[in-house]
Motif scaffolding. Structure first.
Motif, mmCIF file in Angstrom:
data_model
loop_
_atom_site.group_PDB
_atom_site.id
_atom_site.type_symbol
_atom_site.label_atom_id
_atom_site.label_comp_id
_atom_site.label_asym_id
_atom_site.label_seq_id
_atom_site.Cartn_x
_atom_site.Cartn_y
_atom_site.Cartn_z
ATOM 1 N N ALA A 252 -27.119 50.511 -87.313
ATOM 2 C CA ALA A 252 -26.357 49.716 -88.294
ATOM 3 C C ALA A 252 -26.709 50.138 -89.717
ATOM 4 O O ALA A 252 -25.942 49.875 -90.656
ATOM 5 N N ALA A 253 -27.861 50.818 -89.868
ATOM 6 C CA ALA A 253 -28.333 51.158 -91.210
ATOM 7 C C ALA A 253 -27.349 52.050 -91.947
ATOM 8 O O ALA A 253 -27.224 51.966 -93.169
ATOM 9 N N LYS A 254 -26.615 52.886 -91.184
ATOM 10 C CA LYS A 254 -25.675 53.802 -91.846
ATOM 11 C C LYS A 254 -24.626 52.988 -92.600
ATOM 12 O O LYS A 254 -24.367 53.211 -93.780
ATOM 13 N N ASP A 255 -24.026 52.024 -91.924
ATOM 14 C CA ASP A 255 -23.026 51.156 -92.555
ATOM 15 C C ASP A 255 -23.645 50.382 -93.714
ATOM 16 O O ASP A 255 -23.049 50.242 -94.771
ATOM 17 N N ILE B 57 -34.255 49.792 -92.138
ATOM 18 C CA ILE B 57 -33.247 49.967 -93.190
ATOM 19 C C ILE B 57 -33.817 50.752 -94.372
ATOM 20 O O ILE B 57 -33.123 51.061 -95.335
ATOM 21 N N GLY B 58 -35.100 51.114 -94.278
ATOM 22 C CA GLY B 58 -35.806 51.724 -95.418
ATOM 23 C C GLY B 58 -35.235 53.053 -95.872
ATOM 24 O O GLY B 58 -35.520 53.512 -96.978
ATOM 25 N N GLY B 59 -34.381 53.685 -95.037
ATOM 26 C CA GLY B 59 -33.867 55.022 -95.343
ATOM 27 C C GLY B 59 -33.101 55.088 -96.646
ATOM 28 O O GLY B 59 -33.035 56.166 -97.258
ATOM 29 N N LEU B 60 -32.541 53.979 -97.101
ATOM 30 C CA LEU B 60 -31.772 54.005 -98.349
ATOM 31 C C LEU B 60 -32.638 54.488 -99.512
ATOM 32 O O LEU B 60 -32.139 55.118 -100.444
ATOM 33 N N ALA B 61 -33.928 54.217 -99.439
ATOM 34 C CA ALA B 61 -34.828 54.627 -100.530
ATOM 35 C C ALA B 61 -34.849 56.149 -100.662
ATOM 36 O O ALA B 61 -35.122 56.673 -101.745
ATOM 37 N N ASP B 62 -34.533 56.872 -99.565
ATOM 38 C CA ASP B 62 -34.533 58.334 -99.630
ATOM 39 C C ASP B 62 -33.377 58.855 -100.484
ATOM 40 O O ASP B 62 -33.375 60.021 -100.884
ATOM 41 N N ALA B 63 -32.371 57.998 -100.727
ATOM 42 C CA ALA B 63 -31.219 58.422 -101.541
ATOM 43 C C ALA B 63 -31.450 58.181 -103.034
ATOM 44 O O ALA B 63 -30.616 58.551 -103.858
ATOM 45 N N PHE C 57 -49.793 43.463 -104.499
ATOM 46 C CA PHE C 57 -48.697 43.649 -103.545
ATOM 47 C C PHE C 57 -49.249 43.495 -102.132
ATOM 48 O O PHE C 57 -50.156 44.235 -101.743
ATOM 49 N N PRO C 58 -48.739 42.539 -101.332
ATOM 50 C CA PRO C 58 -49.247 42.453 -99.962
ATOM 51 C C PRO C 58 -48.850 43.696 -99.169
ATOM 52 O O PRO C 58 -47.759 44.237 -99.356
ATOM 53 N N GLN C 59 -49.746 44.153 -98.328
ATOM 54 C CA GLN C 59 -49.494 45.363 -97.539
ATOM 55 C C GLN C 59 -48.535 45.064 -96.391
ATOM 56 O O GLN C 59 -48.628 44.020 -95.759
ATOM 57 N N ALA C 60 -47.616 45.995 -96.133
ATOM 58 C CA ALA C 60 -46.712 45.867 -94.985
ATOM 59 C C ALA C 60 -47.387 46.549 -93.807
ATOM 60 O O ALA C 60 -47.734 47.727 -93.885
ATOM 61 N N THR C 61 -47.617 45.799 -92.728
ATOM 62 C CA THR C 61 -48.382 46.373 -91.608
ATOM 63 C C THR C 61 -47.506 46.668 -90.390
ATOM 64 O O THR C 61 -47.993 47.168 -89.388
ATOM 65 N N VAL C 62 -46.221 46.329 -90.471
ATOM 66 C CA VAL C 62 -45.379 46.390 -89.275
ATOM 67 C C VAL C 62 -44.647 47.728 -89.188
ATOM 68 O O VAL C 62 -44.216 48.276 -90.212
ATOM 69 N N LYS C 63 -44.496 48.222 -87.941
ATOM 70 C CA LYS C 63 -43.763 49.469 -87.686
ATOM 71 C C LYS C 63 -42.353 49.351 -88.275
ATOM 72 O O LYS C 63 -41.695 48.317 -88.116
ATOM 73 N N GLY C 64 -41.902 50.405 -88.972
ATOM 74 C CA GLY C 64 -40.567 50.357 -89.578
ATOM 75 C C GLY C 64 -40.605 49.904 -91.032
ATOM 76 O O GLY C 64 -39.565 49.808 -91.676
ATOM 77 N N HIS C 65 -41.821 49.633 -91.555
ATOM 78 C CA HIS C 65 -41.955 49.213 -92.957
ATOM 79 C C HIS C 65 -42.914 50.165 -93.658
ATOM 80 O O HIS C 65 -44.130 50.105 -93.462
ATOM 81 N N ALA C 66 -42.360 51.071 -94.498
ATOM 82 C CA ALA C 66 -43.168 52.148 -95.059
ATOM 83 C C ALA C 66 -44.233 51.646 -96.028
ATOM 84 O O ALA C 66 -45.332 52.203 -96.094
ATOM 85 N N GLY C 67 -43.925 50.610 -96.817
ATOM 86 C CA GLY C 67 -44.907 50.115 -97.783
ATOM 87 C C GLY C 67 -44.943 50.936 -99.063
ATOM 88 O O GLY C 67 -46.018 51.299 -99.537
ATOM 89 N N ARG C 68 -43.743 51.247 -99.593
ATOM 90 C CA ARG C 68 -43.672 52.026 -100.839
ATOM 91 C C ARG C 68 -42.634 51.406 -101.770
ATOM 92 O O ARG C 68 -41.574 50.950 -101.303
ATOM 93 N N CYS D 104 -36.678 49.909 -105.270
ATOM 94 C CA CYS D 104 -36.519 49.646 -103.825
ATOM 95 C C CYS D 104 -37.863 49.365 -103.199
ATOM 96 O O CYS D 104 -38.753 50.223 -103.234
ATOM 97 N N MET D 105 -37.989 48.221 -102.611
ATOM 98 C CA MET D 105 -39.178 47.959 -101.792
ATOM 99 C C MET D 105 -38.874 48.486 -100.393
ATOM 100 O O MET D 105 -38.042 47.926 -99.672
ATOM 101 N N GLN D 106 -39.527 49.585 -100.052
ATOM 102 C CA GLN D 106 -39.295 50.200 -98.740
ATOM 103 C C GLN D 106 -40.296 49.562 -97.770
ATOM 104 O O GLN D 106 -41.405 50.032 -97.598
ATOM 105 N N GLY D 107 -39.843 48.472 -97.177
ATOM 106 C CA GLY D 107 -40.725 47.682 -96.317
ATOM 107 C C GLY D 107 -41.242 46.464 -97.059
ATOM 108 O O GLY D 107 -41.296 46.436 -98.286
ATOM 109 N N ARG D 108 -41.581 45.440 -96.280
ATOM 110 C CA ARG D 108 -42.037 44.169 -96.847
ATOM 111 C C ARG D 108 -43.164 43.592 -96.007
ATOM 112 O O ARG D 108 -43.384 44.001 -94.855
ATOM 113 N N ALA D 109 -43.873 42.639 -96.608
ATOM 114 C CA ALA D 109 -44.858 41.870 -95.855
ATOM 115 C C ALA D 109 -44.166 40.612 -95.328
ATOM 116 O O ALA D 109 -43.205 40.124 -95.927
ATOM 117 N N HIS D 110 -44.632 40.116 -94.188
ATOM 118 C CA HIS D 110 -44.061 38.906 -93.577
ATOM 119 C C HIS D 110 -45.125 37.822 -93.499
ATOM 120 O O HIS D 110 -46.320 38.113 -93.405
#
Ligand code: HPA
Length: 277
Positions: free
Chosen positions: A256-259, A31-37, A52-63, A76-82
């Motif tokens: 689903a991210a578009k919606d 869902i991180g694409g929203l940050a590009d807007a 800030f904990p580092q996001a290590t998972v694919k699909g989580h940019a960490g920015r 916008c937190m583009q990606g999160r730690a779990h």
């Protein structure tokens, strides 16, 4: 020494001087694409944000992306730690508290989730009305910092009624179906067994995921209003014959991210109108 959220807030202020975001958004899997807007963005990598904990998972940019979305100053937190990445639970409170200190009083959480409700199919969106914390962990456990909030925070309205109403209005304006339901958070990283899913359904859950609840707990503790939306990426274990995978979450989440992006932009534009009026 672990940095405190005040130091992180100062780092954010130094990189984005005179910028006071109102709304923090956590953009989850796919869902991180929203940050590009974000307009006129200031982008800070999590590794440059103390604590800030580092996001290590694919699909989580960490920015962290600061700027305006639909006229609203946002962070916008583009990606999160779990929790399943091995972070101590308290580390997940750190970014939320830092964003509170830079001025955010509203938090919008997004996630990818499995559906326990046969009516909520992959590709649909579900707004959280409440949650069940099955992780066994809590980011606000430990010595309480009264500066952020009370020892025993109330959770009768974890997900703010006004924000939920505004999200429902935004969805209906766009003709997007927004389901409503209860999210159950598990530690992960494994997907659930079919027996666990049957048990969770008896408990009243509509969707299951491995995030969101820690951030909601930290945010409610420090007095933020919270809204959360799940992007349903799969029917939960045992509901179909399919095996579950993270790649499937990424692929369906991206559709689903578009919606979800449009919904959040519409929600924020209503938010800016309310703030101005
Ligand atoms: N279970 C837990 N987390 C998830 C799932 C699931 O089925 N799908 C996406 N995140």
């Amino acid at each position: 020494m672990v940095p405190n959220p005040q130091q992180t807030a100062e780092t954010i202020h130094a990189k984005a001087p005179m910028f006071n975001p109102h709304v923090a958004l956590v953009l989850g899997t796919g869902i991180g694409g929203l940050a590009d807007a974000v307009e006129n963005p200031v982008v800070i990598n999590y590794e440059d944000l103390p604590g800030f904990p580092q996001a290590t998972v694919k699909g989580h940019a960490g920015r962290l992306v600061l700027g305006h979305l639909a006229g609203v100053p946002v962070a916008c937190m583009q990606g999160r730690a779990h929790l399943y990445e091995g972070h101590p639970a308290s580390d997940l409170a750190h970014p939320i508290r830092a964003l509170r200190l830079v001025g955010c009083d509203t938090l919008v959480l997004t996630n990818a989730a499995g559906s326990l409700n046969a009516d909520f199919l992959p590709g649909s969106l579900m707004m959280l009305t409440d949650h069940i914390n099955m992780t066994g962990l809590n980011p606000i456990a430990g010595t309480n910092n009264e500066h952020f909030g009370p020892r025993f925070p109330d959770m009768t309205e974890a997900y703010d009624q006004d924000l939920r109403r505004q999200l429902a209005v935004a969805a209906s304006t766009l003709g997007i179906t927004l389901q409503e339901g209860i999210y159950i958070a598990v530690l992960g990283p494994n997907f659930e067994t079919p027996a666990e899913i049957r048990a969770f359904r008896i408990l009243g859950a509509d969707a299951v995921g491995m995030s969101t609840v820690p951030e909601c707990l930290a945010a409610r503790h420090c007095g933020m209003r919270v809204a959360a939306i799940s992007s349903i990426t799969n029917l939960a274990a045992g509901m179909t014959h399919e095996k579950l995978s993270h790649d499937q979450s990424l692929t369906v989440g991206a559709e689903a991210a578009k919606d979800l992006n449009n919904l959040l932009l519409e929600f924020l534009s209503g938010f800016s109108r309310e703030t101005v009026s």
